[in-house]
Design a protein around this motif. Structure first.
Motif, PDB file in Angstrom:
ATOM      1  N   ARG B   7       0.818  -1.196   0.000  1.00 41.51           N
ATOM      2  CA  ARG B   7       0.000   0.000   0.000  1.00 41.51           C
ATOM      3  C   ARG B   7       0.861   1.259   0.000  1.00 41.51           C
ATOM      4  N   LYS B  10       2.760   1.764  -3.258  1.00 41.69           N
ATOM      5  CA  LYS B  10       1.894   2.200  -4.337  1.00 41.69           C
ATOM      6  C   LYS B  10       1.532   3.677  -4.166  1.00 41.69           C
ATOM      7  N   SER B  11       1.180   4.033  -2.934  1.00 39.98           N
ATOM      8  CA  SER B  11       0.715   5.387  -2.705  1.00 39.98           C
ATOM      9  C   SER B  11       1.876   6.373  -2.823  1.00 39.98           C
ATOM     10  N   GLN B  15       1.450   9.848  -5.266  1.00 43.04           N
ATOM     11  CA  GLN B  15       1.177  11.133  -4.629  1.00 43.04           C
ATOM     12  C   GLN B  15       1.832  12.302  -5.350  1.00 43.04           C
ATOM     13  N   ARG B  19      -0.170  16.790  -2.156  1.00 38.10           N
ATOM     14  CA  ARG B  19      -0.917  15.848  -1.347  1.00 38.10           C
ATOM     15  C   ARG B  19      -0.049  15.274  -0.240  1.00 38.10           C
ATOM     16  N   SER B  22      -0.273  17.093   3.080  1.00 36.38           N
ATOM     17  CA  SER B  22      -1.420  16.996   3.975  1.00 36.38           C
ATOM     18  C   SER B  22      -1.562  15.618   4.600  1.00 36.38           C
ATOM     19  N   ARG B  23      -0.749  14.658   4.195  1.00 30.38           N
ATOM     20  CA  ARG B  23      -0.997  13.310   4.692  1.00 30.38           C
ATOM     21  C   ARG B  23      -0.535  13.116   6.141  1.00 30.38           C
ATOM     22  N   LYS B  25      -0.969  15.168   8.541  1.00 33.98           N
ATOM     23  CA  LYS B  25      -1.822  15.861   9.497  1.00 33.98           C
ATOM     24  C   LYS B  25      -2.806  14.898  10.138  1.00 33.98           C
ATOM     25  N   PRO B  27      -6.571  13.908  11.639  1.00 34.64           N
ATOM     26  CA  PRO B  27      -7.914  14.288  11.216  1.00 34.64           C
ATOM     27  C   PRO B  27      -8.428  15.465  12.038  1.00 34.64           C
ATOM     28  N   HIS B  28      -9.140  16.358  11.370  1.00 27.11           N
ATOM     29  CA  HIS B  28      -9.709  17.527  12.020  1.00 27.11           C
ATOM     30  C   HIS B  28     -10.801  17.101  13.011  1.00 27.11           C
TER      31      HIS B  28
END
Lengths: 290, 148
Positions: B7, B10-11, B15, B19, B22-23, B25, B27-28
């Motif tokens: 995973r 691949k990511s 990216q 992007r 922001s990864r 961070k 979750p808000h």
């Protein structure tokens, strides 16, 4: 994989189109009509949609037509006819998409003989107006689906990004639920089911939604779901929220089409659960497909 | 483990730099609020359906037909009625029959079939007569139904 292949082709067309403004406009309009037909035809060929065009509550029809405008503007912001940076570009795209939706619906309904000049203006306008909603969404999405560019969640801030993820889910839910909500089968299925069936369907919907969320996480294309995110975090923030959105959209679609009138809470909930099933799939798939 | 490695590999390739930013961070808070609210709504709905599923005993429709008003039309009379289903099951193809009786003898009959009357819900309709129902005795009744 498919996107990787289609993207250069789309860019090539884009580059050629950029050379002549007229050609660019024609390509954009062509994609719009193509999208309007792809998304609108299932509804243009559903008889309940024709009937709803003349019997549905005029206030609810007007509300649907008005709500479609901010929806199209936001959608244009995510996947418009072209890269939009200013709000009046989105406004123009909304107007163009709506017009394409109206024209495409009117032409197809006229060719089918469902709209004729012998009908009252109220009936003609009602039938075309109702069909123009899905057709206009299709016209806007036609650009992203046929042109190779992809609807992206807004990248500005974390909060905006999450909100636009939810918005894309709502569009997906609205799309699939609008397709089936007007049919009689929706209520018929809910009448055939018992409460236990409904609970099983809720579990199945949530399970399938999470499978989509997991697929997205697996593809790694989502900034909100970095690798190593615990499953319950993605489950609560996307799957459960997505299912709640699917339910609300379903309820709105049922109310718009008069399926909730004079019905008690339990039958309304049951038909909502039935409609939320396709809506949930639409919501989950939207983040992969759009 | 193998999944995880695949995973991230691949990511990592897919990216864009923007992007990537922001990864990392967290979750808000808004995301947790939205998730919590949604969970509450869904649990409430599941609870309601579960309650009904456990408490539904007689699964048959219970039909009643009530006259709402009688109006004079161009070529006769219209009786507006309300068909109410107080049972826990939906009735399909409900046949409603209206009769006008004079001294115990039926002088006119009108019928209508209602597609569906959901559980604990009502459907409205109208029956048309040529005789004035107010001058004689009017009887409205559900004659039969099927399970949907």
């Amino acid at each position: 994989m498919q996107k990787a292949r289609s993207r250069p082709a789309g860019q090539e067309i884009e580059q050629r189109a950029r050379r002549s403004p007229r050609r660019k406009l024609l390509v954009g309009l062509g994609r719009g009509f193509g999208g309007a037909l792809i998304f609108g035809l299932p509804m243009l060929m559903t008889m309940e949609m024709w009937w709803l065009g003349f019997y549905m509550d005029r206030f609810r029809l007007a509300l649907l037509l008005i709500l479609n405008m901010p929806l199209l503007i936001l959608l244009s912001h995510h996947a418009g006819f072209e890269e939009t940076t200013r709000w009046h570009d989105d406004l123009r795209d909304m107007a163009v998409a709506y017009a394409i939706g109206v024209v495409a619906s009117a032409v197809v309904l006229a060719v089918f003989g469902i709209v004729t000049l012998a009908m009252s203006a109220d009936e003609i306008v009602g039938k075309v107006a109702l069909q123009s909603v899905p057709a206009s969404i299709g016209a806007l999405l036609g650009r992203s689906q046929l042109g190779g560019s992809k609807a992206e969640p807004s990248q500005r801030t974390e909060r905006v990004n999450y909100a636009s993820e939810l918005f894309l889910m709502a569009v997906g839910a609205l799309f699939l639920s609008l397709n089936v909500a007007p049919t009689e089968e929706m209520v018929l299925i809910s009448y055939k089911m018992t409460g236990w069936h409904a609970l099983a369907l809720i579990a199945l919907s949530i399970f399938l939604m999470h499978a989509f969320v997991y697929a997205l996480e697996f593809a790694g294309s989502d900034p909100s779901l970095p690798p190593g995110t615990p499953w319950w975090s993605a489950f609560l923030r996307f799957t459960i929220t997505g299912y709640a959105i699917a339910m609300l959209i379903s309820l709105y679609a049922l109310w718009t089409f008069g399926r909730t009138d004079d019905a008690a809470l339990m039958p309304v909930l049951m038909s909502m659960v039935v409609l939320a099933f396709p809506a949930a799939i639409g919501a989950a798939a939207a983040r992969l497909i759009l | 483990m193998g999944q995880k490695r695949q995973r991230s590999a691949k990511s990592g390739a897919a990216q864009t730099p923007k992007r990537e930013e922001s990864r990392n961070k967290k979750p808000h808070t808004l995301e947790w609020v939205a998730g919590g609210l949604s969970a509450a709504v869904i649990l409430a709905m599941v609870g309601f359906i579960l309650y009904h599923a456990l408490n539904t005993t007689a699964i048959k429709p219970d039909l009643r037909v009530l006259v709402e008003q009688v109006e004079v039309t161009d070529d006769g009379f219209r009786v507006d009625f309300r068909a109410v289903n107080r049972g826990d099951a939906t009735a399909a193809g409900v046949e409603i029959e209206g009769r006008i009786e004079r001294d115990g003898e039926t002088i006119e009959t009108s019928r209508i079939t209602i597609d569906y009357i959901p559980a604990h819900s009502r459907q409205r309709g109208g029956l048309l007569f040529s005789q004035d129902p107010d001058r004689y005795r009017l009887r409205l009744a559900a004659k039969g139904y099927t399970d949907p």
